[in-house]
Design a protein around this motif. Structure first.
Motif, PDB file in Angstrom:
ATOM      1  N   VAL A 177       0.863  -1.105  -0.016  1.00  0.00           N
ATOM      2  CA  VAL A 177      -0.020   0.026   0.073  1.00  0.00           C
ATOM      3  C   VAL A 177       0.739   1.164  -0.066  1.00  0.00           C
ATOM      4  O   VAL A 177       1.732   1.220   0.872  1.00  0.00           O
ATOM      5  CB  VAL A 177      -0.915   0.024   1.083  1.00  0.00           C
ATOM      6  N   ALA A 178       0.519   2.202  -1.189  1.00  0.00           N
ATOM      7  CA  ALA A 178       1.320   3.371  -0.975  1.00  0.00           C
ATOM      8  C   ALA A 178       0.352   4.570  -0.792  1.00  0.00           C
ATOM      9  O   ALA A 178      -0.824   4.742  -1.362  1.00  0.00           O
ATOM     10  CB  ALA A 178       1.763   3.691  -2.474  1.00  0.00           C
ATOM     11  N   VAL A 179       0.536   5.317   0.506  1.00  0.00           N
ATOM     12  CA  VAL A 179      -0.211   6.387   0.962  1.00  0.00           C
ATOM     13  C   VAL A 179       0.459   7.644   0.076  1.00  0.00           C
ATOM     14  O   VAL A 179       1.557   8.173   0.533  1.00  0.00           O
ATOM     15  CB  VAL A 179      -0.279   6.543   2.337  1.00  0.00           C
ATOM     16  N   LEU A 180      -0.329   8.209  -0.792  1.00  0.00           N
ATOM     17  CA  LEU A 180       0.097   9.417  -1.692  1.00  0.00           C
ATOM     18  C   LEU A 180       0.217  10.692  -0.989  1.00  0.00           C
ATOM     19  O   LEU A 180      -0.538  10.912  -0.096  1.00  0.00           O
ATOM     20  CB  LEU A 180      -0.599   9.178  -3.093  1.00  0.00           C
ATOM     21  N   ALA A 181       1.091  11.473  -1.500  1.00  0.00           N
ATOM     22  CA  ALA A 181       0.998  13.051  -1.145  1.00  0.00           C
ATOM     23  C   ALA A 181       1.974  13.430  -2.048  1.00  0.00           C
ATOM     24  O   ALA A 181       2.448  12.931  -3.135  1.00  0.00           O
ATOM     25  CB  ALA A 181       1.807  12.938   0.104  1.00  0.00           C
ATOM     26  N   ALA A 182       2.031  14.780  -2.161  1.00  0.00           N
ATOM     27  CA  ALA A 182       2.462  15.638  -3.019  1.00  0.00           C
ATOM     28  C   ALA A 182       4.111  15.616  -2.998  1.00  0.00           C
ATOM     29  O   ALA A 182       4.935  15.784  -4.145  1.00  0.00           O
ATOM     30  CB  ALA A 182       2.104  17.048  -2.911  1.00  0.00           C
ATOM     31  N   VAL A 183       4.423  15.587  -1.865  1.00  0.00           N
ATOM     32  CA  VAL A 183       6.070  15.248  -1.672  1.00  0.00           C
ATOM     33  C   VAL A 183       6.179  13.951  -0.816  1.00  0.00           C
ATOM     34  O   VAL A 183       5.506  13.482  -0.105  1.00  0.00           O
ATOM     35  CB  VAL A 183       6.740  16.409  -1.039  1.00  0.00           C
ATOM     36  N   GLU A 184       7.540  13.556  -0.647  1.00  0.00           N
ATOM     37  CA  GLU A 184       7.990  12.483   0.079  1.00  0.00           C
ATOM     38  C   GLU A 184       8.160  12.692   1.538  1.00  0.00           C
ATOM     39  O   GLU A 184       8.126  11.802   2.395  1.00  0.00           O
ATOM     40  CB  GLU A 184       8.846  11.622  -0.524  1.00  0.00           C
ATOM     41  N   GLY A 185       8.472  14.043   1.878  1.00  0.00           N
ATOM     42  CA  GLY A 185       9.040  14.140   3.320  1.00  0.00           C
ATOM     43  C   GLY A 185       7.643  14.747   4.004  1.00  0.00           C
ATOM     44  O   GLY A 185       6.687  15.048   3.382  1.00  0.00           O
ATOM     45  N   VAL A 186       7.614  14.722   5.369  1.00  0.00           N
ATOM     46  CA  VAL A 186       6.637  15.159   6.141  1.00  0.00           C
ATOM     47  C   VAL A 186       6.831  16.773   6.283  1.00  0.00           C
ATOM     48  O   VAL A 186       7.845  17.073   6.570  1.00  0.00           O
ATOM     49  CB  VAL A 186       6.650  14.573   7.562  1.00  0.00           C
ATOM     50  N   THR A 187       5.767  17.560   6.003  1.00  0.00           N
ATOM     51  CA  THR A 187       5.957  19.061   6.173  1.00  0.00           C
ATOM     52  C   THR A 187       4.524  19.640   6.525  1.00  0.00           C
ATOM     53  O   THR A 187       3.581  19.024   6.150  1.00  0.00           O
ATOM     54  CB  THR A 187       6.057  19.528   4.845  1.00  0.00           C
ATOM     55  N   ASP A 220       4.410   9.176  -8.698  1.00  0.00           N
ATOM     56  CA  ASP A 220       5.250   8.470  -9.503  1.00  0.00           C
ATOM     57  C   ASP A 220       6.382   7.578  -9.012  1.00  0.00           C
ATOM     58  O   ASP A 220       6.864   6.374  -9.498  1.00  0.00           O
ATOM     59  CB  ASP A 220       6.267   9.609 -10.570  1.00  0.00           C
ATOM     60  N   SER A 221       6.818   7.846  -7.640  1.00  0.00           N
ATOM     61  CA  SER A 221       7.614   6.830  -7.037  1.00  0.00           C
ATOM     62  C   SER A 221       6.906   5.552  -6.850  1.00  0.00           C
ATOM     63  O   SER A 221       7.625   4.686  -6.802  1.00  0.00           O
ATOM     64  CB  SER A 221       8.181   7.443  -5.744  1.00  0.00           C
ATOM     65  N   ALA A 230      15.200   7.835  -9.000  1.00  0.00           N
ATOM     66  CA  ALA A 230      15.613   9.332  -9.756  1.00  0.00           C
ATOM     67  C   ALA A 230      15.148  10.167  -8.570  1.00  0.00           C
ATOM     68  O   ALA A 230      16.021  11.168  -8.707  1.00  0.00           O
ATOM     69  CB  ALA A 230      14.971   9.439 -10.887  1.00  0.00           C
ATOM     70  N   ASN A 231      14.171  10.136  -7.887  1.00  0.00           N
ATOM     71  CA  ASN A 231      13.713  10.952  -6.677  1.00  0.00           C
ATOM     72  C   ASN A 231      14.794  10.715  -5.439  1.00  0.00           C
ATOM     73  O   ASN A 231      14.309  11.213  -4.572  1.00  0.00           O
ATOM     74  CB  ASN A 231      12.388  10.846  -6.309  1.00  0.00           C
ATOM     75  N   GLY A 232      15.620   9.721  -5.470  1.00  0.00           N
ATOM     76  CA  GLY A 232      16.276   9.566  -4.485  1.00  0.00           C
ATOM     77  C   GLY A 232      15.622   8.761  -3.153  1.00  0.00           C
ATOM     78  O   GLY A 232      15.991   9.073  -1.997  1.00  0.00           O
ATOM     79  N   ILE A 233      14.439   8.077  -3.366  1.00  0.00           N
ATOM     80  CA  ILE A 233      13.871   7.503  -2.486  1.00  0.00           C
ATOM     81  C   ILE A 233      13.944   5.855  -2.329  1.00  0.00           C
ATOM     82  O   ILE A 233      14.236   5.064  -3.172  1.00  0.00           O
ATOM     83  CB  ILE A 233      12.132   7.409  -3.023  1.00  0.00           C
ATOM     84  N   SER A 235      12.706   2.731  -1.195  1.00  0.00           N
ATOM     85  CA  SER A 235      11.396   2.147  -0.951  1.00  0.00           C
ATOM     86  C   SER A 235      11.209   0.493  -1.243  1.00  0.00           C
ATOM     87  O   SER A 235      11.835  -0.019  -2.198  1.00  0.00           O
ATOM     88  CB  SER A 235      10.315   2.558  -1.848  1.00  0.00           C
ATOM     89  N   LYS A 236      10.432  -0.171  -0.463  1.00  0.00           N
ATOM     90  CA  LYS A 236      10.384  -1.613  -0.725  1.00  0.00           C
ATOM     91  C   LYS A 236       9.159  -1.967  -1.743  1.00  0.00           C
ATOM     92  O   LYS A 236       9.174  -2.909  -2.233  1.00  0.00           O
ATOM     93  CB  LYS A 236       9.999  -2.336   0.478  1.00  0.00           C
ATOM     94  N   ILE A 237       8.297  -0.917  -1.795  1.00  0.00           N
ATOM     95  CA  ILE A 237       7.322  -1.174  -2.812  1.00  0.00           C
ATOM     96  C   ILE A 237       7.234  -0.476  -4.001  1.00  0.00           C
ATOM     97  O   ILE A 237       6.382  -0.675  -4.754  1.00  0.00           O
ATOM     98  CB  ILE A 237       6.003  -0.933  -1.877  1.00  0.00           C
ATOM     99  N   ALA A 238       7.984   0.351  -4.294  1.00  0.00           N
ATOM    100  CA  ALA A 238       8.078   1.117  -5.426  1.00  0.00           C
ATOM    101  C   ALA A 238       7.991   0.437  -6.672  1.00  0.00           C
ATOM    102  O   ALA A 238       8.938  -0.836  -6.851  1.00  0.00           O
ATOM    103  CB  ALA A 238       9.325   1.940  -5.563  1.00  0.00           C
ATOM    104  N   GLY A 239       7.179   0.707  -7.638  1.00  0.00           N
ATOM    105  CA  GLY A 239       7.051  -0.183  -8.745  1.00  0.00           C
ATOM    106  C   GLY A 239       6.262  -1.422  -8.742  1.00  0.00           C
ATOM    107  O   GLY A 239       6.014  -2.200  -9.598  1.00  0.00           O
ATOM    108  N   GLU A 240       5.775  -1.852  -7.484  1.00  0.00           N
ATOM    109  CA  GLU A 240       5.210  -3.193  -7.211  1.00  0.00           C
ATOM    110  C   GLU A 240       3.871  -2.759  -6.210  1.00  0.00           C
ATOM    111  O   GLU A 240       3.490  -3.594  -5.540  1.00  0.00           O
ATOM    112  CB  GLU A 240       6.068  -4.245  -6.486  1.00  0.00           C
TER     113      GLU A 240
END
Length: 324
Positions: A177-187, A220-221, A230-233, A235-240
């Motif tokens: 499960v990917a919980v989406l947001a506009a950026v990867e860091g918490v702000t 995208d990630s 490319a985003n420097g992330i 992740s265990k689930i990226a692309g899957e």
């Protein structure tokens, strides 16, 4: 004709099930009656038309459709009355799913959500789409782009858990499960990022069960391991990813519209969190989408029936009687 290889696998599963007894609620237009006939012909549905018989007969005559082999339950000529009757059928176990006909979604959901409906589960009502994008490596679920407008963190937890259960119902045995947001860091400027991080933490603590949950992560990630690199992330689930959780109904609806309009994606959906799955067919839905949603509802209903049987089976093995 667009190939739907991912969805076709679901169709093959449903063909092994008996037709699902389904209430078509207030089916007073051609499309609602056609889905009943098409679902019956395909072997997915054992439809029950719930609504005013005279109006249904008139709609069938105008459309040139033969309803002689379909069961009907007469109700007053008022959409909410038909919704209440359909809910009663589901509560009593006479049908295993509900499909919205030509009434407004609010009329059906108001009957389902009523405190005395008997259909409310332990969690809130949520919605999830099964999305099959042509030439994309894997299907995914997207939730919630229909019911919960601006969900709180507590609501998002239930959206995630309902989606995980649907993912398992459609064969995603270990959902990611990917919980989406506009950026990867918490702000603090983007509250959805904090919610996403909290949901990932809840999964680690066992407050969300049955899946790997990551967030916040950009779309995208989530969908591309190359994009994540490319985003420097890390992740265990990226692309899957199996499930995408959007920050709000608005963002989810726009994402879905883009996928269907630009990439000809199939997006079929089901309401979750009730004792039976519910299909909220839109007036703009094609027959392909409507039939696909029926297939999803059948898989979800079948999964729910298996879960319901487990306590009784376990009790039988131990000699314990389960109270009705």
């Amino acid at each position: 004709m667009i190939s739907r290889p991912h969805f076709q696998k679901l169709v093959e599963q449903v063909r092994n099930f008996p037709p699902m007894k389904t209430a078509i609620v207030y089916p007073c237009d051609r499309d609602s009656l056609q889905i009943a006939l098409s679902g019956q012909f395909a072997g997915y549905l054992d439809p029950v038309l719930v609504g005013p018989e005279a109006r249904i007969a008139e709609a069938a005559a105008q459309a040139g459709l033969d309803l002689s082999r379909i069961e009907r339950v007469d109700t007053p000529d008022e959409p909410f009355a038909a919704a209440q009757q359909a809910v009663a059928l589901a509560r009593n176990g006479a049908v295993s799913a509900l499909i919205k006909g030509s009434l407004y979604p609010d009329d059906l959901m108001r009957a389902v959500a009523a405190p005395d409906s008997g259909l409310r589960g332990e969690r809130r009502l949520t919605h999830a789409f099964y999305v099959d994008v042509p030439n994309f490596a894997r299907p995914f679920l997207l939730s919630d782009a229909v019911l919960n407008i601006a969900p709180t963190l507590a609501a998002k937890r239930e959206i995630v858990q309902n989606a995980i259960e649907m993912a398992r119902a459609v064969g995603m045995t270990a959902p990611q499960v990917a919980v989406l947001a506009a950026v990867e860091g918490v702000t603090a400027a983007l509250p959805a990022t904090g919610d996403a991080a909290s949901l990932a933490k809840m999964a680690g603590q066992g407050l969300i069960n049955g899946a790997v949950v990551e967030g916040p992560i950009t779309v995208d990630s989530a969908l591309s391991a190359a994009a994540a690199r490319a985003n420097g992330i890390e992740s265990k689930i990226a692309g899957e990813v199996d499930v995408l959780i959007v920050p709000s109904l608005e963002s989810g609806a726009m994402m879905l519209q883009m996928l269907t309009a630009m990439f000809s994606a199939l997006a079929a959906g089901v309401v979750l969190g009730a004792r039976v799955p519910i299909v909220l067919a839109s007036r703009s839905d094609t027959m392909e989408v409507r039939m696909a949603s029926c297939v999803l509802a059948s898989l979800v209903a079948h999964s729910m029936q298996i879960v319901e049987k487990r306590p009784a089976a376990a009790a039988a093995e131990s000699g314990v009687r389960v109270a009705a």
